[in-house]
Design an enzyme around this catalytic site. Structure first.
Site, short mmCIF file in Angstrom:
data_model
loop_
_atom_site.label_atom_id
_atom_site.label_comp_id
_atom_site.label_asym_id
_atom_site.label_seq_id
_atom_site.Cartn_x
_atom_site.Cartn_y
_atom_site.Cartn_z
N HIS A 85 8.42 -14.58 3.07
CA HIS A 85 9.79 -14.27 3.48
C HIS A 85 10.72 -14.08 2.27
O HIS A 85 11.92 -14.35 2.35
CB HIS A 85 10.34 -15.34 4.43
CG HIS A 85 9.67 -15.29 5.77
ND1 HIS A 85 10.04 -14.43 6.77
CD2 HIS A 85 8.60 -15.98 6.25
CE1 HIS A 85 9.25 -14.61 7.83
NE2 HIS A 85 8.36 -15.53 7.53
N THR A 86 10.14 -13.64 1.19
CA THR A 86 10.96 -13.33 0.01
C THR A 86 11.10 -11.82 -0.17
O THR A 86 12.02 -11.36 -0.83
CB THR A 86 10.32 -13.91 -1.26
OG1 THR A 86 8.93 -13.61 -1.23
CG2 THR A 86 10.50 -15.42 -1.33
N LEU A 129 -3.54 -10.75 8.55
CA LEU A 129 -4.13 -10.11 7.38
C LEU A 129 -3.64 -8.67 7.22
O LEU A 129 -4.19 -7.88 6.46
CB LEU A 129 -5.67 -10.13 7.47
CG LEU A 129 -6.28 -11.53 7.47
CD1 LEU A 129 -7.78 -11.47 7.69
CD2 LEU A 129 -5.97 -12.25 6.16
N SER A 130 -2.62 -8.34 7.99
CA SER A 130 -1.98 -7.03 7.85
C SER A 130 -2.88 -5.85 8.17
O SER A 130 -2.94 -4.87 7.42
CB SER A 130 -1.45 -6.89 6.44
OG SER A 130 -0.10 -6.72 6.54
N SER A 131 -3.55 -5.96 9.30
CA SER A 131 -4.35 -4.82 9.74
C SER A 131 -3.43 -3.62 9.98
O SER A 131 -3.83 -2.47 9.76
CB SER A 131 -5.11 -5.17 11.01
OG SER A 131 -4.20 -5.62 11.99
N SER A 132 -2.20 -3.87 10.38
CA SER A 132 -1.30 -2.75 10.67
C SER A 132 -0.97 -1.97 9.41
O SER A 132 -1.03 -0.74 9.40
CB SER A 132 -0.03 -3.24 11.38
OG SER A 132 0.60 -4.23 10.60
N ASP A 189 3.26 -5.75 2.47
CA ASP A 189 1.94 -5.47 3.04
C ASP A 189 1.46 -4.07 2.69
O ASP A 189 0.31 -3.87 2.28
CB ASP A 189 1.98 -5.64 4.57
CG ASP A 189 2.48 -7.01 4.98
OD1 ASP A 189 2.50 -7.91 4.12
OD2 ASP A 189 2.87 -7.18 6.14
N TYR A 220 10.98 -13.11 13.56
CA TYR A 220 11.04 -12.50 12.22
C TYR A 220 12.38 -11.80 12.03
O TYR A 220 13.07 -11.98 11.02
CB TYR A 220 9.88 -11.49 12.09
CG TYR A 220 9.75 -10.87 10.73
CD1 TYR A 220 8.94 -11.46 9.76
CD2 TYR A 220 10.42 -9.70 10.41
CE1 TYR A 220 8.81 -10.89 8.50
CE2 TYR A 220 10.29 -9.12 9.16
CZ TYR A 220 9.48 -9.72 8.22
OH TYR A 220 9.36 -9.15 6.97
C1 GLA Z 1 5.21 -9.98 7.37
C2 GLA Z 1 5.97 -8.77 6.81
C3 GLA Z 1 6.11 -8.86 5.30
C4 GLA Z 1 6.69 -10.22 4.87
C5 GLA Z 1 5.94 -11.36 5.57
C6 GLA Z 1 6.58 -12.69 5.30
O1 GLA Z 1 3.89 -9.96 6.92
O2 GLA Z 1 5.30 -7.56 7.15
O3 GLA Z 1 6.90 -7.79 4.82
O4 GLA Z 1 8.06 -10.28 5.10
O5 GLA Z 1 5.85 -11.19 6.96
O6 GLA Z 1 6.48 -13.01 3.96
#
Ligand code: GLA
Length: 389
Positions: free
Chosen positions: A35-36, A125-128, A172, A222
């Site tokens: 969240h930075t 894990l950011s599949s998107s 991501d 979020y």
């Molecule tokens: C999600 C968002 C990122 C980031 C994180 C928290 O993964 O896609 O951009 O803000 O949350 O760190």
């Protein structure tokens, strides 16, 4: 690329045809700096050894068909894109990217495509982002476009924020494109520049334990945190005119201590998390450079405590997995990603990995009556490295 599951799928689904273009982009784990990114701060993600692969080949008409193995579905549309309505599923990432591209250039013909991937969906894990970036690189190659890497990353982020409706930061998509095997990326999200940091912690392994909890709250929670950070920025900019506060990146410990009594309590806690989390990213880089797993573990745990108590994005299932880990031999553990569900990251001694995985799985089942999915992750190359070496 020697072998490609996406190309096999493409041929299987759509028959023989012209030679396809292929693109790959990985998922990511964020080591620290949560969240930075949307506060113009620091993050330290690494690209993982799991990826999404997209194969596309041109059609002579303006129709688009894309098959994805993950959900066994084909998405169809035609150019020029008229519908910009969200469908509420995986195709939204494709429509979002196509939409963002087609605002800048006209896409002269359609294509057939297939998608294959092994990034677990919805596990933090950011599949998107891996899908967006792989698809965007494939489009660039298909149409022979000149798009600089950072532009491509921004375009994918815009697709997710403006079209899919998750107001995410840039971490991501950036990691999916610029990641390098064996290294974490120290990204300054204000300057949009990164340095690589070797990720070698002898005798340790990173494990992801997915709580299996997916909350609708994830995207609304979020967005709410983002709004709170913006509100806190305005509050502090009024309080300290002339200090150039444009984002929480510009706030330091001293300012924060000075307004402890005065600032609305919730906002104060959010800012404290961001200020200290930025400092933890810098401390993490030092710990990695020294090759000190205990220090790395300590920072993971401090980050978790802050996400739980100050930023308030954890949930009981996630806290349980982190606490269990720390009590059973992990050097450190924390929530990864946006929170309100999702997964945890654990740093464990390699020789105890097997026993740890069994133990955490059965403890979680006993406590919550559901299975936690354990995923061993290593580092891998980002899309740029795949395609340009
Ligand atoms: C999600 C968002 C990122 C980031 C994180 C928290 O993964 O896609 O951009 O803000 O949350 O760190």
């Amino acid at each position: 690329m020697r072998e490609s599951k996406a190309v096999d799928l493409l041929r299987e689904r759509f028959g023989p045809g012209p030679k396809p273009v292929v693109a790959r982009a990985p998922g990511r784990v964020n080591l620290i700096g949560e969240h930075t990114d949307y506060n113009e701060g620091y993050v330290l993600p690494f690209a993982i050894d799991r990826y999404t692969e997209v194969a596309l080949r041109p059609r002579i008409d303006r129709t688009i068909h894309v098959y994805t193995a993950a959900v066994d579905e084909t998405f169809s549309t035609h150019l020029p894109l008229r519908t910009t309505k969200r469908q509420g599923g995986w195709a939204d990432y494709l429509i979002g990217v196509l939409w963002t591209f087609s605002q800048a250039i006209s896409l002269p013909h359609g294509f057939d495509g297939a998608i294959w991937g092994n990034v677990p969906l919805g596990a933090g894990l950011s599949s998107s982002a891996s899908l967006e970036v792989a698809f965007a690189v494939a489009l660039v190659r298909l149409y022979g476009l000149e798009v600089d890497g950072l532009e491509l990353v921004k375009l994918c982020q815009r697709a997710e924020a403006d079209f899919v409706g998750v107001p995410c930061g840039i971490m991501d998509q950036y990691a999916a494109y610029f990641g390098e095997a064996g290294k974490a990326l120290f990204l300054d999200t204000r300057a949009l520049r990164h340095k690589t940091v070797p990720l070698q912690l002898q005798g340790t392994a990173f494990i992801i334990v997915d709580s299996g909890v997916r909350r609708a709250l994830a995207s609304s929670g979020y967005a709410a945190r983002r709004r709170e950070c913006e509100e806190a920025t305005r509050w502090l900019a009024r309080k300290f005119p002339g200090r150039g506060i444009r984002a929480l990146r510009d706030v330091d410990q001293e300012m924060l201590e000075g307004v402890r009594e005065e600032m609305p309590g919730t906002l104060w806690k959010r800012v404290r998390h961001v200020v200290e989390e930025n400092a933890r990213v810098l401390a993490m880089i030092e710990a990695l450079e020294k090759g000190n797993p205990e220090e790395v573990g300590y920072l993971l745990c401090s980050s978790h405590a802050s996400l739980r108590d100050l930023f308030e994005v954890s949930i009981p299932e996630i806290d349980f997995l982190v606490d269990w880990g720390v009590k059973h031999g992990a050097m450190g553990a924390r929530l990864v990603g946006g929170g309100f569900g999702g997964a945890t990251l654990h740093l464990v001694p390699s020789e105890r990995e097997e026993e740890y995985v069994m133990g955490i799985g059965s403890a979680y089942r006993a406590r919550f009556g559901r299975d936690a999915k354990v995923i061993g992750v290593g580092t891998g190359p980002g899309a740029k490295k795949w395609h340009h070496g």
